[in-house]
Design a protein around this motif. Structure first.
Motif, short mmCIF file in Angstrom:
data_model
loop_
_atom_site.label_atom_id
_atom_site.label_comp_id
_atom_site.label_asym_id
_atom_site.label_seq_id
_atom_site.Cartn_x
_atom_site.Cartn_y
_atom_site.Cartn_z
N PRO A 23 0.83 -1.10 0.11
CA PRO A 23 0.14 0.16 -0.19
C PRO A 23 0.67 1.10 -0.17
CG PRO A 23 -0.14 -1.08 2.31
CD PRO A 23 0.71 -1.89 1.56
N GLY A 24 2.18 1.15 -0.37
CA GLY A 24 2.64 1.82 0.37
C GLY A 24 3.91 2.97 -1.76
N ARG A 25 3.88 4.02 -1.63
CA ARG A 25 4.39 4.23 -3.24
C ARG A 25 5.69 3.61 -3.37
NH1 ARG A 25 2.27 9.92 -4.99
NH2 ARG A 25 2.18 8.45 -7.03
N ALA A 26 6.33 3.28 -2.22
CA ALA A 26 8.85 3.45 -2.23
C ALA A 26 8.66 2.47 -3.30
CB ALA A 26 8.65 3.18 -0.43
N GLY A 27 9.39 1.72 -3.76
CA GLY A 27 9.64 1.09 -4.92
C GLY A 27 9.48 -0.91 -4.59
N ASN A 28 9.43 -1.08 -2.90
CA ASN A 28 8.92 -1.89 -2.41
C ASN A 28 7.52 -2.56 -2.25
OD1 ASN A 28 9.37 -0.75 -0.22
ND2 ASN A 28 10.35 -1.65 0.17
N GLY A 29 6.71 -1.49 -2.47
CA GLY A 29 5.33 -1.39 -1.79
C GLY A 29 5.33 -0.49 -0.88
N ASN A 30 6.72 -0.20 -0.06
CA ASN A 30 6.59 0.21 1.30
C ASN A 30 5.96 1.36 1.79
OD1 ASN A 30 5.91 -0.68 4.58
ND2 ASN A 30 8.51 -0.13 4.49
N HIS A 82 -0.60 -4.88 10.79
CA HIS A 82 0.55 -4.84 11.05
C HIS A 82 1.85 -3.67 11.09
CE1 HIS A 82 3.78 -6.96 9.30
NE2 HIS A 82 4.05 -6.24 8.24
N GLU A 83 2.54 -4.42 11.49
CA GLU A 83 3.54 -3.67 12.05
C GLU A 83 5.04 -4.35 11.55
OE1 GLU A 83 3.41 -1.62 15.10
OE2 GLU A 83 3.87 -3.34 16.63
N GLN A 84 6.32 -3.03 10.82
CA GLN A 84 7.97 -3.99 10.36
C GLN A 84 8.14 -4.44 11.50
OE1 GLN A 84 9.07 -2.06 7.09
NE2 GLN A 84 11.00 -2.59 7.26
N ASN A 85 8.54 -3.83 12.66
CA ASN A 85 8.84 -3.35 13.56
C ASN A 85 7.94 -3.66 15.49
OD1 ASN A 85 10.07 -1.48 14.69
ND2 ASN A 85 11.57 -2.00 13.23
N THR A 86 8.62 -3.14 16.38
CA THR A 86 8.52 -2.87 17.47
C THR A 86 8.55 -1.83 18.44
OG1 THR A 86 9.17 -4.73 18.66
CG2 THR A 86 6.72 -4.83 18.04
N GLY A 87 9.97 -1.80 17.05
CA GLY A 87 9.86 0.04 17.33
C GLY A 87 10.05 1.54 16.54
N ASN A 88 10.97 1.06 16.10
CA ASN A 88 11.17 2.70 15.06
C ASN A 88 10.05 2.76 14.28
OD1 ASN A 88 12.66 0.85 13.45
ND2 ASN A 88 14.07 2.46 12.77
N LEU A 89 9.86 1.25 13.09
CA LEU A 89 8.99 1.66 12.79
C LEU A 89 7.74 1.09 13.18
CD1 LEU A 89 11.20 -0.07 9.83
CD2 LEU A 89 10.27 2.72 9.94
N ALA A 135 5.32 1.68 9.42
CA ALA A 135 6.21 1.05 8.32
C ALA A 135 5.36 -0.56 8.49
CB ALA A 135 7.41 0.85 7.90
N VAL A 136 5.44 -0.89 6.69
CA VAL A 136 5.11 -2.65 7.15
C VAL A 136 5.19 -3.34 6.07
CG1 VAL A 136 2.37 -1.46 7.09
CG2 VAL A 136 3.72 -2.09 5.22
N ASP A 137 6.76 -3.33 5.66
CA ASP A 137 7.05 -4.85 5.19
C ASP A 137 7.48 -5.60 6.56
OD1 ASP A 137 8.79 -5.75 3.04
OD2 ASP A 137 10.68 -4.62 3.34
N LYS A 138 7.57 -6.97 5.38
CA LYS A 138 8.80 -7.88 6.26
C LYS A 138 6.77 -8.44 6.66
CE LYS A 138 12.63 -6.43 8.54
NZ LYS A 138 13.65 -6.50 9.78
N GLY A 139 6.09 -9.45 5.49
CA GLY A 139 4.55 -9.74 5.92
C GLY A 139 3.61 -8.43 5.41
N GLY A 140 3.99 -7.17 5.29
CA GLY A 140 2.28 -6.47 5.37
C GLY A 140 2.26 -5.34 3.58
N ILE A 141 3.08 -6.42 2.76
CA ILE A 141 3.40 -5.28 1.56
C ILE A 141 2.01 -6.48 0.79
CG2 ILE A 141 4.09 -5.14 -0.71
CD1 ILE A 141 5.27 -3.73 2.03
N ALA A 151 -4.25 -0.74 7.90
CA ALA A 151 -4.94 0.08 8.97
C ALA A 151 -4.36 0.35 10.20
CB ALA A 151 -6.06 -0.45 9.65
N LEU A 152 -4.62 1.32 10.88
CA LEU A 152 -3.35 1.81 11.91
C LEU A 152 -5.30 2.63 12.99
CD1 LEU A 152 -0.70 2.93 13.43
CD2 LEU A 152 -1.07 4.66 12.75
N VAL A 153 -4.98 2.54 13.86
CA VAL A 153 -6.29 2.98 14.80
C VAL A 153 -5.17 3.72 15.95
CG1 VAL A 153 -7.62 2.15 16.74
CG2 VAL A 153 -7.30 1.28 14.32
N ILE A 154 -6.13 5.13 16.09
CA ILE A 154 -5.31 6.07 17.00
C ILE A 154 -5.72 7.09 17.96
CG2 ILE A 154 -4.17 7.98 17.42
CD1 ILE A 154 -2.29 7.11 14.53
N GLY A 155 -5.72 6.53 19.14
CA GLY A 155 -7.06 7.10 20.03
C GLY A 155 -6.47 8.89 20.71
N PHE A 156 -7.30 9.34 20.71
CA PHE A 156 -7.72 10.45 21.37
C PHE A 156 -7.52 10.32 22.57
CE2 PHE A 156 -10.37 12.12 17.50
CZ PHE A 156 -9.27 12.06 16.67
#
Length: 1022
Positions: A499-506, A538-545, A561-567, A572-577
């Motif tokens: 779902p991303g516009r990078a060369g690898n879809g991220n 899905h998230e690429q890792n549990t830290g900086n991505l 980011a969503v590489d490593k299984g999410g491409i 979806a990302l859900v954020i609370g107020f």
């Protein structure tokens, strides 16, 4: 002997000291020198030299106002040599032994006066006092009315046509000058020679035998009109302008990377010339087409002129700013030489040495390009065709959609809906946890297109920039909002579906912000919502991505980011107020999505939803539109209004089989809606993403927000900000820069500085338009006759040649303007003159008076350009591919030579051998050399051999005599003489006997065709 000569003779008779360093007679020498200075030298220097060297200006850095400044010299070093007076540069210039000859106006100084100056130098060059007071501070270069009265800077003035017998006004000017010089006109050339001349001159191809026959039967006016209407006219004459525009399709320097989309500028030039675009518009669009006609793809393509110059792709940080000033100089210098015939770039480090262009004018002029950069953008090159297709589709779609509208209006359908509504059916439906927002505004910080889709997602178009921020706005009546969901949806336009516009879809959402503003201003002000926690499918890792990285304090280095299984999958990302947003009435939400921690890692199709639930699911999909959520809620509490009814009708209709069938037909029709065919085009504009550069990762800015005055052109020695200005010498009648300046509309992408520049450039009354008209009139003459009325087409300044026919040049420039700047009419007038139709035969008597044919007593034969020679061979061999426009290649294609890719480090050898110039700077004319490799090319080049075989193969079945006749007709437009026929037959017979192969006849005739290619008659315009 007059009094002046007596004074010189007296002082020349004084003894010359043996050494300037001899102290014994120093006082005597200085006394004698001072006396000579007071009586002779002072008045000469003040009258002939001071105005340009210390008075109103200081040309070439040489100031003679004081003895100290005189001895200091100028940009060329020491000018006065006290050790060896006769070697002084000033004397060589005054005696016209070296260039530039001095003084530049008024002719050479009397030799006795120059001898007196030499004597004065030998006496130590003493002054009795300064030539002007307080001359130690360099005065600012002042452009005067006297400067504006130089012939090329003067306003255009109507000239009297000479009263001589001739068919056209052009001929009257030429004949008048011939009579002045004691020259006789040549007779008219033969009809067939004129036809061949016209074909090669206007379209760059020889006439076929059929075309020659037709042309000989029609009037010359009809012939010229027919050639001007040919699409090949633009291909032929575009090459002349591309030389002046230093056009190429690569960056230059060591790496010389390709500019893959620069060819569109070449196509613009061809199309503009074929359309007979007024030349003032042609100029305006090349300088500011994006500001005059931003919706016209041709105008956008035209701006490629500014970005056609060389530019290094490997830069260190220390070179960033100097490279940018080099780029600004290239734009201004090319504009100056190509359009105004002025060497503007010579004023970069100091006041122009010869022309009245102060360094101040230079920097104010280049500030017009302060924020202009190369960019690659997507354009619909056929908007007219797209509009026509869309109009046709709209008519068809209307006929498909009409039955659906009529069905929805039927009484039975409406009655059933009302019953469904009254029975409370919508109130029984479960309302999903997510309310999908309808985006009302979508924008990108890098101006890429963001288009709202039917499912309320937002699709990003164009080429993904390195970094960007999306801003999305929506209105909702939902209260108690606790969560926001960002869906990253896949799409076929992205690599691996995204779902991303990078060369690898991220993608990498480096920062996310939410703002809420009551629609009713009395209910509060805009405020930022605090975001407290984030979860994702899905998230690429549990830290900086990770999901939480999208709302941390690091807005550039981390992100979801969503590489490593999410491409290739929707995410979806859900954020609370931090607390629910409850505003009575409607609220405008603004969502800011920042993508800045990796290049081109933006999201391709985001969709935004809100939820008032305490713990909504972290899922993709589900839910309904915000409007439908409100309609369901209204149905439950019995407060349905008309807006709610429209939303609920769409739900009810899906239970009706007939409606579904009609709806599907309408949807199928919508799927067939035409889309514009977009092509990537290199433009020179402002506000677009810069073309990629190797230094982008190290902070290369591509441009700086201000242009400064520089001391001696050094970016480290700034002297203040340079506001936009134009050349003073080309501003008249009390006009100032502000009179041509236009302010950009509010919120517009560009500055309108270049539009202001173009206004001045094309103003023939008060601005530079009079010089622009002279220069283009001279260019036309130059390319028709091989030599301009001004023989230096790129230099109309003091160092350029003066016109041989000044009144004729004025007349032609005025005709350009009178014809609304359209050039085809100028071609007609020139080519229908008897001057153009003269024979090219030499005359011993005329040659003795005018050996270079400056005064046009004949049509001077000249060798054709490289492109025309190659195109002519392809044409007579029936191999020419006439496909126009599009990307060029370096391979041995068979299209016209203008479609060769111009790569600066790999110029085509055949073109170079015949003097195609290197595209580094503007070229006003080409040299015409005669070298051995040219003959060797006709003998040995594999492509020439191929052309010759194809040429010979056209008449292979004919006997020798018939074949020779056809070859002559095709190549030269005439029949061979009896002697030529005999010699050709003997040559072919001998060659055929020498070949011991089955194709001996073909090879022998191909050898003969090679000879034809090498004839002067084939490769010369005569």
């Amino acid at each position: 002997m007059n009094h002046f000569a007596q004074r010189i003779a007296v002082w020349l008779a004084l003894p010359v000291a043996l050494s300037a360093a001899d102290p014994t007679d120093h006082a005597e020498r200085m006394k004698a020198g001072t006396a000579l200075f007071k009586q002779t030298v002072r008045s000469a220097l003040k009258a002939k030299c001071l105005n340009c060297h210390g008075g109103e200006k200081v040309r070439s850095g040489f100031n003679i106002a004081t003895r100290e400044l005189l001895l200091e010299g100028g940009d060329s070093g020491r000018v006065v040599d006290l050790e060896t007076p006769s070697a002084s540069l000033i004397l060589k210039l005054l005696r016209h032994q070296e260039e530039p000859h001095m003084p530049p106006k008024g002719g050479k100084l009397d030799s006795e006066l120059v001898n007196a100056i030499e004597r004065w130098i030998s006496l130590g060059a003493p002054f009795d006092k300064h030539l002007i007071e307080q001359a130690d501070d360099k005065p600012e270069f002042a452009v005067t009315d006297d400067d504006r009265n130089f012939w090329s800077f003067k306003p255009l003035a109507k000239v009297a046509v000479p009263n001589v017998q001739a068919a056209t006004d052009i001929d009257r000017f030429v004949i008048s000058k011939l009579k002045e010089r004691g020259l006789k006109r040549s007779s008219a050339t033969s009809p067939h020679a004129f036809v061949r001349r016209a074909y090669l001159d206007l379209i760059g191809l020889p006439p076929t035998p059929a075309q020659m026959k037709k042309a000989l039967a029609q009037s010359r006016e009809d012939l010229i009109n027919e050639l001007l209407d040919s699409p090949h006219y633009g291909e032929r004459w575009a090459r002349h302008w591309l030389d002046a525009a230093r056009f190429a399709e690569s960056h230059g320097f060591e790496q010389d990377y390709d500019r893959k989309f620069a060819f569109h500028y070449r196509d613009f030039v061809i199309k503009a010339l074929n359309q007979d675009m007024p030349f003032n518009q042609f100029v305006r669009w090349q300088l500011a087409g994006d500001e005059f006609a931003p919706d016209n793809p041709l105008a956008m393509m035209a701006t490629g002129f500014l970005g056609a110059g060389v530019f290094p792709t490997q830069l260190t940080e220390k070179e960033f700013e100097s490279a940018r000033y080099d780029e600004l100089d290239d734009m201004a210098a090319t504009m100056g030489t190509a359009m105004l015939g002025l060497t503007i770039g010579c004023a970069r480090c100091h006041d122009h040495k010869f022309d009245p262009i102060p360094v101040k004018d230079y920097y104010q002029l280049i500030s017009s390009f302060t924020s202009t950069i190369r960019s690659e953008i997507e354009l619909d090159l056929d908007p007219k065709g797209f509009r026509a297709k869309t109009a046709s589709w709209e008519r068809t779609h209307a006929s498909v959609a009409k039955p659906l509208t009529e069905y929805e209006s039927r009484r039975e359908f409406r009655a059933t809906f009302e019953k469904w509504l009254a029975d409370g059916a919508p109130g029984d439906r479960d309302i999903g946890p997510w309310s999908i927002l309808k985006i009302t505004e979508a924008s990108s910080s890098r101006q890429i297109p963001l288009t709202v889709q039917p499912d309320n997602s937002v699709l990003a178009g164009g080429t993904a920039p390195a970094k960007e921020t999306y801003s999305l706005k929506a209105r909702t009546g939902l209260e108690g909002v606790r969560f926001v969901r960002i869906e990253a949806l896949t799409h076929k336009s992205m690599r691996r579906k995204g779902p991303g516009r990078a060369g690898n879809g991220n993608f990498a959402l480096s920062n996310f912000k939410v703002y809420a503003t009551p629609v009713d201003p009395t209910k509060g002000k805009r405020r930022q919502i605090k975001l407290v926690h984030a979860k994702a499918t899905h998230e690429q890792n549990t830290g900086n991505l990770s999901a939480k990285a999208s709302i941390d304090k690091d807005v550039n280095g981390t992100g979801w980011a969503v590489d490593k299984g999410g491409i290739g999958k929707d995410q979806a990302l859900v954020i609370g107020f931090d607390k629910p947003v409850s505003i009575a009435g409607e609220t405008t939400f603004e969502f800011e999505l920042r993508f800045s921690n990796n290049g081109q890692h933006s999201m391709g199709r985001p969709r935004i939803s809100l939820s008032a639930e305490p713990d909504p699911p972290v899922v993709v999909g589900g839910g309904q539109s915000d409007a439908l959520t409100a309609a369901y809620a209204a149905a439950k509490n019995g407060s349905v209004n008309e807006t709610h009814r429209r939303e609920l009708l769409s739900v009810f209709a899906r239970t009706d089989a007939n409606w579904l069938k009609l709806k599907q037909a309408a949807l199928d029709s919508l799927a067939d809606k035409p889309q514009p065919t977009l092509e990537t085009v290199q433009v020179s504009s402002e506000g677009f993403k810069p073309t990629k550069h190797h230094a982008d990762g190290r902070g290369f800015p591509h441009f700086y927000p201000q242009t400064h005055f520089l001391e001696r052109g050094d970016p480290s020695q700034k002297k203040g900000v340079a506001a936009q200005g134009f050349l003073q010498v080309l501003m008249r009648n009390g006009k100032a820069t502000k009179d041509w300046q236009q302010a950009a509309p509010d919120g517009w992408r560009t500055s309108y500085r270049r539009r202001s520049l173009a206004n001045w450039m094309t103003d023939e009354k008060d601005g530079a338009g009079h010089l622009l008209a002279r220069v283009i009139a001279n260019r036309l003459w130059h390319h028709h006759f091989g030599r301009g009325i001004v023989s230096t087409p790129n230099d109309f300044g003091l160092q350029g040649s003066e016109p041989t026919h000044p009144d004729l040049l004025e007349y032609l420039a005025l005709r350009v303007i009178a014809n609304n700047w359209k050039l085809k009419e100028m071609h007609r007038e020139i080519m229908l003159s008897a001057t153009y139709a003269q024979a090219s035969a030499p005359s011993e008597g005329n040659s003795a008076i005018d050996p270079n044919n400056q005064y046009l007593w004949r049509f001077a034969p000249r060798r054709l350009e490289a492109e025309v020679i190659r195109d002519s061979m392809l044409s007579v061999a029936a191999l020419l591919d006439k496909t126009m426009f599009g990307k060029g290649t370096l391979s041995a294609h068979k299209r016209r030579s203008i479609y060769f890719m111009i790569k600066r480090s790999r110029l085509v050898p055949m073109m170079q051998i015949f003097d195609q110039p290197e595209p580094l700077v503007s070229q006003g004319g080409r040299p015409s050399t005669t070298i051995a490799p040219q003959a060797l090319l006709f003998m040995n080049n594999p492509q020439v051999l191929e052309y010759a075989k194809a040429f010979a193969g056209q008449s292979l079945e004919a006997d020798h005599n018939e074949a020779i006749g056809k070859i002559y007709q095709q190549a030269l437009g005439r029949n061979p003489s009896s002697g030529e026929l005999r010699d050709a037959r003997e040559f072919i017979t001998a060659q055929q006997a020498g070949y011991q192969t089955k194709d001996a006849k073909l090879l022998a005739r191909a050898d003969f065709c090679q000879i034809m290619f090498g004839l002067n008659e084939f490769i010369y315009l005569q």
